[in-house]
Design an enzyme around this catalytic site. Structure first.
Site, PDB file in Angstrom:
ATOM      1  N   PRO A   2     -17.570 -34.770 103.085  1.00 37.98           N
ATOM      2  CA  PRO A   2     -16.394 -35.628 102.148  1.00 37.98           C
ATOM      3  C   PRO A   2     -15.221 -34.914 102.726  1.00 37.98           C
ATOM      4  CG  PRO A   2     -18.221 -33.751 101.008  1.00 37.98           C
ATOM      5  CD  PRO A   2     -18.028 -33.502 102.687  1.00 37.98           C
ATOM      6  N   GLU A   3     -14.510 -35.969 102.887  1.00 37.09           N
ATOM      7  CA  GLU A   3     -13.105 -35.833 102.948  1.00 37.09           C
ATOM      8  C   GLU A   3     -12.356 -35.993 101.819  1.00 37.09           C
ATOM      9  OE1 GLU A   3     -11.840 -37.916 106.442  1.00 37.09           O
ATOM     10  OE2 GLU A   3     -13.868 -37.942 107.269  1.00 37.09           O
TER      11      GLU A   3
END
Length: 269
Positions: A2-3
DNA sequence: AGCAGCCTGTCA
DNA sequence: TGACAGGCTGCT
């Protein structure tokens, strides 16, 4: 995994469900690197605390607890928060908590993530002050200050969380492509207009991704188990050999700072 | 600045 | 079977 857009998608799906609930019972797996300061202390410190807020800086989720305490959650590569009104059985659950009205889980097959308890704001601030401004809301001026003037390749600067918080490999590549800037250009060689263009491009890409629930390249899902669809909108990321959507050049893949990097040599200069 | 290391799962 | 993966730390 996840960013920034994925972490924000998790925040938005988890926050309304757990807000104002308390930790009734907490069980932690024996992984001290993942659960800090230790699995035992994390469990005992959380028990009895009420969840009063869920904020985010970059890729870091910050849970405000009663008694002035905080819990931070970094999802690493494969971290996942799960909330369910009922008990859940799943592999790789490292924290399982019974809340007042439901169940909260942290799942992480690769165990690159981290959950950490902070007894007060001062302890939390020691960590936050080492992080750059949030990439979704940073001003053009602060962005130029963070990225301009440094000699490293601009993509490596974008990935440096001490300079700018939230950009990872996907959005670095996508933002640079939208701004028509080559990833290897030294930050110090970018003009003022280019820096402004890059900041606007990154924010545009991340906002669009957020609208679509993030990118699910491997298996990202939000706190309700729903994947995002922004991967369908990727212009260069994992599209080596395909035609560039803007100029019909061929998208190339290279390794930069040990990270796979996708770009169009024709329209990114 | 560059790279090994941390981990497991997935895909070629 | 081996290469690779969205992150980050710590070593040289």
């Amino acid at each position: 995994m996840p960013e920034l857009p994925e972490v924000e998608s998790v925040r938005r799906t988890i926050a309304p469900q757990i807000l104002e609930q308390s930790f009734v019972r907490v069980e932690c797996a024996p992984y001290p690197r993942l659960l800090r300061p230790s699995p035992e202390l994390l469990a005992s410190n959380l028990t009895g605390k009420q969840i009063q807020g869920v904020e985010r800086l970059g890729k870091l989720l910050i849970v405000t607890l009663s008694q002035g305490a905080f819990l931070t959650i970094h999802l690493g590569m494969t971290g996942q928060l799960i909330y369910s009104p009922r008990e859940v059985e799943a592999s790789h659950l490292h924290l399982a908590a019974r809340l007042s009205r439901g169940f909260l889980y942290y799942r992480d097959p690769r165990r690159f993530g981290a959950l950490r308890f902070y007894p007060n704001q001062a302890e939390l601030n020691l960590v936050l002050k080492k992080m750059g401004p949030d990439a979704l809301t940073i001003s053009d001026r602060d962005f130029a200050k963070a990225i301009g003037g440094r000699s490293a390749p601009v993509k490596m600067l974008l990935l440096n969380q001490a300079l700018l918080s939230g950009v990872g490999n996907i959005y670095a590549d996508e933002g640079l492509h939208l701004a028509r800037i080559t990833p290897t250009r030294p930050g110090s060689e970018l003009s003022g207009p280019e820096l402004k263009r890059l900041n606007r491009a990154l924010q545009k890409v991340m906002l669009k991704s957020l609208e679509l629930g993030g990118s699910s390249v491997k298996n990202f899902v939000d706190a309700n188990g729903r994947p995002g669809t922004f991967q369908e909108e990727h212009r260069v990321y994992q599209r080596a050999g395909q035609n560039c959507p803007t100029c019909k050049g061929i998208i190339q893949k290279m390794v930069l700072g040990g990270r796979s990097t996708h770009y169009c040599p024709r329209c990114q200069i």
